[in-house]
Design a protein around this motif. Sequence first.
Motif, PDB file in Angstrom:
ATOM      1  N   LYS A  90      14.621  -0.788  -6.298  1.00 23.38           N
ATOM      2  CA  LYS A  90      15.990  -0.528  -5.875  1.00 23.38           C
ATOM      3  C   LYS A  90      16.448  -1.720  -5.046  1.00 23.38           C
ATOM      4  CE  LYS A  90      18.985   2.720  -3.554  1.00 23.38           C
ATOM      5  NZ  LYS A  90      19.208   3.934  -2.837  1.00 23.38           N
ATOM      6  N   SER A 127       7.501   3.156  -8.598  1.00 20.56           N
ATOM      7  CA  SER A 127       6.686   2.263  -9.420  1.00 20.56           C
ATOM      8  C   SER A 127       5.184   2.498  -9.266  1.00 20.56           C
ATOM      9  CB  SER A 127       7.037   0.811  -9.121  1.00 20.56           C
ATOM     10  OG  SER A 127       6.964   0.562  -7.756  1.00 20.56           O
ATOM     11  N   VAL A 163       9.528  10.082  -7.982  1.00 18.77           N
ATOM     12  CA  VAL A 163      10.901   9.788  -8.388  1.00 18.77           C
ATOM     13  C   VAL A 163      10.815   9.008  -9.692  1.00 18.77           C
ATOM     14  CG1 VAL A 163      13.074   8.672  -7.708  1.00 18.77           C
ATOM     15  CG2 VAL A 163      11.579   9.663  -5.954  1.00 18.77           C
TER      16      VAL A 163
END
Length: 520
Positions: A142, A202, A13
């Motif tokens: 997030k 990350s 992502v």
Amino acid sequence: MRKEDIDYTLYLVTDSSPAILGDRDLNHVVEEALEAGVGIVQFREKKGDTRELIEKARALHQITKKHNVPLLINDRVDVALAVGCEGIHIGQDDMDLATARRLLGEDAIIGVTVSNVEQAIEACQGGADYLGIGTVYATPTKTNTKDIIGTAGVRNILDHIADAGYTTRSVCIGGINASNVQRVLFQSNGIRKGLDGVAVVSAVVGAANPKAAALHLLSLLKRPPPFSSDLQRKSQALSETEALKPDLLPLIGPVIRAVHETTPLSHNMTNLVVQNFAANVALAIGASPIMSNYGEEAADLSKLGGALVINMGTVNPDGLANYMKALKAYNEAGRPVVFDPVGAGATTIRREAVKTIMAAGYLDVIKGNEGEIKTVFGDNKEQQRGVDSSSTLSASDKASLVRRLAHREKCVVVMTGKTDYVSDGIFTWAIDNGTPRLGEVTGTGCSLGTTISAAIASRQADRVTAVIAAMLHFEIAAELADERPDVSGPGTFIPAFLDELSRIRMDTASGNLSCVCDIQ
Ligand code: 3NM
Ligand code: MG
């Protein structure tokens, strides 16, 4: 590419925020990740004008197409349509699945974020192609996440969708990185349904070398974790209903003998009160004790073929940091860890410490009394029903709690008491050996942890047998000591107990052991 051929093992992502991407080029990062073997990419950009998003997505799509990997757009159906990429990923606050499906068509890949059973069932029912289950761990990537569900939450969702008959593909997300990926996968997997992979931001986008990071994650994802051996074997070999509980008694002597013959290291991170006694118990059973609370030392000690005991008896901030370092070192070395959550429910600090330790690494054995085991179990909301922390549980409730915790954590759980319960998550044993005298002197619970650590270090491939052998050795020695005519109270009990531990070991080693094991 056909939907069923998509490889979800490592799902990338993207995130272009400076904190994660830094001054790297996103296209370059994605290209490197694809070269490493990432099987699906999601373009996730929470800011930016529509035109800019479409341009960026187009550029990424050129790259993913080259690698024959699908590109999905987070949230933005319009951007996906404009680019003509393979699909979208939607959260619970985004466009609903039915509408998105109508707009994009049957061939589009649509993934849905779910964090509880209801959302997961709804998404499966609605025809989602895959579930993104999370948030597993709190993550700076997030921060507006609603639920941190841990591996227990992921597993609960997987169990329920399997029960409902769905085979929807699934990945989990949130705080996954190289240090936890094997454990997350191992502990998340349900009996009938496992995860298809993990999604990361990350751990790859924020890595100094994204390609190396993705390669490393993939290599970890593709090999079984070092701690999984016996339980994985068992849960594959046995179906819960058909299996017969194995008779462990013939295996007890060989474990006691193995400790005697291999002199395993028992590394204790324990409290000051019991250090001396636990070290003497270790010597009596034939182990080699080291009492070291300094986390930095654990990396070296973990390579000596022993096992670690983390005893929370006198927890403090320094101690906690040390436990985490040692836990990481033993997990990395593939050596067993015994967790003794002393006084777990007593204070807020201790309850938090339990959560911190459990999130920090894999624990092979969790050993505590009824209250401690309840506390360890209780941090999972979904599974807490029926467990009232103020009540004393019935025998069958205790057995069930121990089994459920072992099943949830994929480890061995021991609840000590007049009757002890031990479970590997599949079977549960009740042990009635022991004597109330053990409660009259300090350090017996802690030194049982030490005894277990030595046994499990010698018999890592069959942890539950090792644990039960250690408990029988310990409790039968206590019974024999208590029955001796020269023992008249707690003071005389201690030396007699050490003598009996040692005698059982010597008798077993020479093949002369005879004693009554009260186990069923
Ligand atoms: N979705 P990292 S957590 C994009 O829980 C995203 O649905 C989440 O980032 C969810 O791998 C998350 O850096 C961020 O922890 C995951
Ligand atoms: Mg969203």
